[in-house]
Design a protein around this motif. Structure first.
Motif, PDB file in Angstrom:
ATOM      1  N   TRP A 132     -15.012   2.459  35.885  1.00  0.00           N
ATOM      2  CA  TRP A 132     -15.421   1.292  36.249  1.00  0.00           C
ATOM      3  C   TRP A 132     -14.905   0.714  37.522  1.00  0.00           C
ATOM      4  O   TRP A 132     -14.220   1.511  38.442  1.00  0.00           O
ATOM      5  CB  TRP A 132     -14.935  -0.003  35.264  1.00  0.00           C
ATOM      6  CG  TRP A 132     -13.508   0.012  35.179  1.00  0.00           C
ATOM      7  CD1 TRP A 132     -12.249   0.943  34.237  1.00  0.00           C
ATOM      8  CD2 TRP A 132     -12.471  -0.798  35.655  1.00  0.00           C
ATOM      9  NE1 TRP A 132     -11.246   0.850  34.976  1.00  0.00           N
ATOM     10  CE2 TRP A 132     -11.078  -0.289  35.443  1.00  0.00           C
ATOM     11  CE3 TRP A 132     -12.481  -1.789  36.820  1.00  0.00           C
ATOM     12  CZ2 TRP A 132     -10.215  -0.703  36.181  1.00  0.00           C
ATOM     13  CZ3 TRP A 132     -11.986  -2.146  36.997  1.00  0.00           C
ATOM     14  CH2 TRP A 132     -10.369  -2.165  36.909  1.00  0.00           C
TER      15      TRP A 132
ATOM     16  N   MET B 119     -20.947   5.555  33.355  1.00  0.00           N
ATOM     17  CA  MET B 119     -21.073   4.481  34.602  1.00  0.00           C
ATOM     18  C   MET B 119     -21.511   5.328  35.923  1.00  0.00           C
ATOM     19  O   MET B 119     -22.588   4.555  36.281  1.00  0.00           O
ATOM     20  CB  MET B 119     -20.460   3.709  34.731  1.00  0.00           C
ATOM     21  CG  MET B 119     -20.444   2.882  35.694  1.00  0.00           C
ATOM     22  SD  MET B 119     -21.833   1.821  35.856  1.00  0.00           S
ATOM     23  CE  MET B 119     -21.303   0.761  34.072  1.00  0.00           C
TER      24      MET B 119
ATOM     25  N   LEU C  72     -25.288   1.079  34.995  1.00  0.00           N
ATOM     26  CA  LEU C  72     -24.774  -0.060  34.592  1.00  0.00           C
ATOM     27  C   LEU C  72     -25.164  -0.843  33.158  1.00  0.00           C
ATOM     28  O   LEU C  72     -25.627  -1.139  31.923  1.00  0.00           O
ATOM     29  CB  LEU C  72     -24.463  -1.574  34.810  1.00  0.00           C
ATOM     30  CG  LEU C  72     -23.916  -3.060  34.184  1.00  0.00           C
ATOM     31  CD1 LEU C  72     -22.423  -2.861  33.269  1.00  0.00           C
ATOM     32  CD2 LEU C  72     -23.579  -4.126  35.397  1.00  0.00           C
TER      33      LEU C  72
ATOM     34  N   ILE D 212     -14.094   1.257  28.209  1.00  0.00           N
ATOM     35  CA  ILE D 212     -14.669   1.709  29.450  1.00  0.00           C
ATOM     36  C   ILE D 212     -13.323   2.022  30.230  1.00  0.00           C
ATOM     37  O   ILE D 212     -12.733   2.119  30.991  1.00  0.00           O
ATOM     38  CB  ILE D 212     -14.872   0.614  30.100  1.00  0.00           C
ATOM     39  CG1 ILE D 212     -15.330  -0.737  29.141  1.00  0.00           C
ATOM     40  CG2 ILE D 212     -15.945   0.253  31.123  1.00  0.00           C
ATOM     41  CD1 ILE D 212     -16.533  -0.336  28.038  1.00  0.00           C
TER      42      ILE D 212
ATOM     43  N   ILE E   3     -18.714  -3.919  37.409  1.00  0.00           N
ATOM     44  CA  ILE E   3     -19.267  -3.948  36.156  1.00  0.00           C
ATOM     45  C   ILE E   3     -18.324  -4.076  35.266  1.00  0.00           C
ATOM     46  O   ILE E   3     -18.731  -5.017  33.640  1.00  0.00           O
ATOM     47  CB  ILE E   3     -18.471  -2.170  35.868  1.00  0.00           C
ATOM     48  CG1 ILE E   3     -20.037  -0.849  36.987  1.00  0.00           C
ATOM     49  CG2 ILE E   3     -19.040  -1.651  34.666  1.00  0.00           C
ATOM     50  CD1 ILE E   3     -19.466  -0.040  37.366  1.00  0.00           C
ATOM     51  N   LEU E   4     -16.764  -4.885  34.611  1.00  0.00           N
ATOM     52  CA  LEU E   4     -15.807  -5.208  34.238  1.00  0.00           C
ATOM     53  C   LEU E   4     -16.290  -6.537  34.000  1.00  0.00           C
ATOM     54  O   LEU E   4     -16.529  -6.717  32.135  1.00  0.00           O
ATOM     55  CB  LEU E   4     -14.842  -4.522  34.418  1.00  0.00           C
ATOM     56  CG  LEU E   4     -13.926  -3.841  33.531  1.00  0.00           C
ATOM     57  CD1 LEU E   4     -12.475  -3.116  33.717  1.00  0.00           C
ATOM     58  CD2 LEU E   4     -14.386  -3.602  32.398  1.00  0.00           C
TER      59      LEU E   4
ATOM     60  N   ALA F 117      -9.493  -0.443  29.036  1.00  0.00           N
ATOM     61  CA  ALA F 117     -10.170  -0.001  29.897  1.00  0.00           C
ATOM     62  C   ALA F 117      -9.147   0.923  31.379  1.00  0.00           C
ATOM     63  O   ALA F 117      -8.010   0.497  30.310  1.00  0.00           O
ATOM     64  CB  ALA F 117     -10.760  -0.814  31.253  1.00  0.00           C
TER      65      ALA F 117
END
Length: 239
Positions: free
Chosen positions: A172, A144, A149, A169, A176-177, A191
């Motif tokens: 973040w 990222m 994105l 992920i 973004i999430l 995450a």
């Protein structure tokens, strides 16, 4: 919606022993914390696969709960990834996280990212190497900060088509999430977690990367600051 589990991170046997009373669904043996325990340097890239696997075998003796292992960027090319996956699975890993970092992987905020072809080859190598049908490969997306994105969304889309167990992920923020969880996907989204992170809809799990170690380290630094360099004899003794 069920609460998303938190997977606490550890690097030492002391931390793992303390975690045995925690109602976790599994523990993450972070490569950075393992390196900190063994070498005093908090950088996953400082450990070879064999060093990490040997430590994992020792930690496996301390718990019967699932252990998530840090496969890093496969410890080399796809062939290295294949044999590293076998070694870590045989050393006691139930889940293995493969990062999309370019080899050699290091613990950093803006890591260089491998090409999609390289990452795909390593994912297939890891999947081919798994012996137990219950062992899962998780794909860790760390691009990222450098790829943005749109590229991350495209990568998530094709990674989601593979027979993996989950997608992690990293690096973040809330926007973004929201964008990633809104995408159609079939695998669990996990995450990375920090203490101030609240529950988030669409995230199926949270991966700790060092909360316990950070908190303990802060206390140790404070104690060391207050540790006297030398002790003076009381005046009455000197008379």
């Amino acid at each position: 919606m069920e609460n998303a589990p938190l997977y606490p991170a550890f690097g030492s046997g002391q931390t793992l022993a303390l975690l045995r009373d925690h109602a976790a669904q599994g523990y993450f043996m972070a490569g950075s914390l393992a390196a900190d325990t063994l070498l005093g340097v908090r950088d996953a890239g400082m450990l070879s696969c064999s060093e990490y696997a040997a430590h994992l075998r020792r930690m496996r003796l301390l718990t019967d709960k699932p252990i998530i292992a840090d496969l890093q960027s496969g410890f080399g090319n796809p062939m290295n990834t294949y044999f590293a996956t076998q070694e870590l699975e045989r050393s006691g890993a139930n889940r293995l996280i493969l990062s999309d970092q370019r080899y050699p992987a290091h613990t950093q905020d803006c890591p260089p990212i491998a090409t999609d072809v390289d990452f795909l080859g390593k994912l297939h190598a890891a999947l081919d190497a798994v012996d137990d049908e219950n062992t899962q490969i998780w794909a860790l997306l760390e691009g990222m900060p450098t790829q943005g994105l749109e590229t991350t969304m495209a990568k998530l889309a094709w990674v989601d088509q593979l027979p993996i167990g989950g997608i992690v992920i990293a690096h973040w923020d809330r926007e973004i999430l929201m964008a990633l969880t809104a995408m159609p996907h079939q695998h669990r989204l996990i995450a990375t977690w920090q203490p101030n992170v609240p529950a988030f809809p669409g995230i199926d799990g949270w991966l700790d990367t060092g909360y316990l170690a950070d908190t303990a380290g802060n206390w140790q630094r404070q104690l060391i600051t207050n540790l006297p360099a030398e002790l003076a004899l009381p005046k009455e003794v000197l008379k």
